[in-house]
Design an enzyme around this catalytic site. Structure first.
Site, short mmCIF file in Angstrom:
data_model
loop_
_atom_site.label_atom_id
_atom_site.label_comp_id
_atom_site.label_asym_id
_atom_site.label_seq_id
_atom_site.Cartn_x
_atom_site.Cartn_y
_atom_site.Cartn_z
N ASP A 96 -2.68 -0.48 -3.17
CA ASP A 96 -1.34 -0.36 -3.75
C ASP A 96 -1.02 -1.47 -4.73
OD1 ASP A 96 -1.36 -2.06 -1.45
OD2 ASP A 96 0.82 -1.94 -1.30
N GLU A 156 -0.54 -2.80 1.43
CA GLU A 156 -0.53 -4.25 1.66
C GLU A 156 0.81 -4.84 1.26
OE1 GLU A 156 -1.15 -8.55 0.51
OE2 GLU A 156 -0.47 -6.86 -0.71
N ASP A 215 -7.60 -11.61 -3.52
CA ASP A 215 -6.20 -11.22 -3.66
C ASP A 215 -5.29 -12.41 -3.88
OD1 ASP A 215 -3.96 -9.61 -3.72
OD2 ASP A 215 -3.80 -9.41 -1.56
N HIS A 268 3.42 -9.58 -9.45
CA HIS A 268 4.73 -9.02 -9.12
C HIS A 268 5.74 -9.18 -10.26
CE1 HIS A 268 4.11 -9.05 -4.44
NE2 HIS A 268 3.00 -8.75 -5.12
#
Length: 418
Positions: A85, A180, A204, A387
């Protein structure tokens, strides 16, 4: 390697796979299943065996060991893990990547029509990449390097290992999980009987050189308060306002131990939300601390606060749930298994990458997987500004992330073959 990485990345970000908060089903969105199906086909074409795709879209495949006949002993079984995701931060789910060639150090115009820029004044880290090619979005979405850069890295490394049979390795497991970004929900549905590994790696986190093997211990508390409603003309001695009960409860927490007042390894209790009406109130708390004892003490304090509020408002009905969400990776690392972290630093030394070790103020899928007895440290994708629509991925750093995975695989073999 470089072009294959970029081509794969562009292909995978073209599949919209934002997760969605508040959805009970896993995966929370159909795009994640679509991406898992695409990857399952790609992995099969690259020779993985024992491929399984669960109802929750956890995809696992195994690469059999490739060892010379004269090799004696056993190699650890190792996993590499990425999430399917991308984050939903109220931007478009449709990612349109672009490459800024030979970046010259100026503000980057992502979208001329909408006047969207990445400004150097706001993102001085751009200056590190003058002269390099950089992947960005068109400004209407995140870029999705979190975590599709890792997916591209894993598939490209697999392709390299399969093409060169002189690259010896033990059994490797490739794992892709959904959701996640909404609480590690996908990792919590892994069937670990299909993942018989000694340790694993997530890919990540952000910029070149970042290493994470310390994360928060994380939990949540949901407190439901039932008051007593009454019309104002007859409320005296009857009305019990659940909103005010909730406010008194919230005021019991230290205002200096909140996300906006802490950093480093400081923990906190975050009043994430309060919902209320005349009859009911609901308070949601996030509990975070790197230190396990302090984390447990924060949970204990929440319980003490609730008992105090019950004594203060005996007519209120107060119920709560406390849930552990994930753990600190470091708590799973011992003298016996710390070589999984050592391999990261040795790989960086071999590749002349300067390590940047951080205590992550958050968690990765490895934060949950580590609680299952599989230590799972994390290393960089190469990207910045996860983000946000200012997310960008220098291709040189992206390439070094892939080189890191390949070097770790090589090191595990060479160290055991000494």
């Amino acid at each position: 390697m470089r072009q294959r990485l970029v081509d794969r990345f562009f292909r995978y970000v073209a599949v919209s796979s934002q997760s969605k908060t508040g959805v009970l089903e896993v995966p929370s969105t159909p795009g994640q299943r679509e991406l898992a199906e695409v990857l399952k086909k790609d992995l099969a074409e690259l020779g993985l065996v024992d491929l399984s795709l669960s109802d929750t879209s956890v995809l696992i495949g195994r690469l059999p060991a490739n060892l010379p006949e004269e090799f004696k002993g056993e190699l650890p079984k190792v996993g590499f893990i990425a999430h399917l995701d991308t984050v939903d931060v109220n931007l478009s789910p449709n990612i349109k990547p672009q490459i800024i060639k030979n970046y010259a150090g100026e503000d980057i115009c992502l979208n001329k029509d909408q006047a969207i820029f990445i400004r150097v004044a706001e993102h001085p880290e751009l200056k590190k990449y003058i002269g390099q090619d950089i992947i960005c979005s068109d400004g209407t979405s995140v870029l999705g390097a979190d975590n599709k850069a890792a997916i591209a890295t894993m598939l490209t490394t697999l392709e390299i290992l399969q093409a060169d049979k002189t690259l010896y390795h033990g059994e490797l497991y490739f794992v892709f999980v959904p959701d996640e970004e909404v609480g590690l929900k996908g990792a919590k549905t892994i069937d670990f009987s299909k993942l018989p590994i000694d340790f694993a790696y997530t890919i990540d986190c952000c910029e070149l050189g970042e290493v994470v093997y310390e994360t928060f211990n994380a939990g949540s508390a949901i407190i439901n308060i039932k008051g007593i409603s009454a019309h104002p003309m007859s409320a005296k001695g009857v009305l019990l306002n659940p909103t005010l009960v909730a406010v008194d409860l919230i005021n019991c927490f230290n205002r200096l131990e909140t996300p906006e007042n802490t950093d480093g390894t400081d923990g906190y209790i975050w009043v994430q939300a309060m919902e209320s009406n005349q009859s009911l109130a609901k308070v949601t708390l996030n509990i975070r601390d790197h230190n396990k004892l302090r984390y447990e003490n924060r949970k204990k304090y929440i319980q003490e606060v609730i008992e105090f509020i019950k004594l203060r408002y005996p007519r209120a009905k107060i119920e709560y749930t406390l849930t552990d969400v994930y753990g600190n990776i470091r708590d799973a690392i011992t003298d016996e298994n710390k070589n999984c972290v050592d391999y990261i630093y040795q790989a960086m030394k071999n590749l002349q990458i300067e390590p940047k070790t951080i205590a992550m103020r958050g968690g990765t899928d490895g934060s949950y997987i580590s609680t299952q007895g599989i230590p799972t440290p994390n290393f960089f994708t190469g990207a910045h500004n996860f983000h946000s629509n200012s997310e960008f991925l220098p291709i040189d750093s992206f390439e070094k992330s892939c080189a890191m995975m390949l070097e770790i695989v090589k090191l595990i073999y060479t160290n055991k073959n000494k």
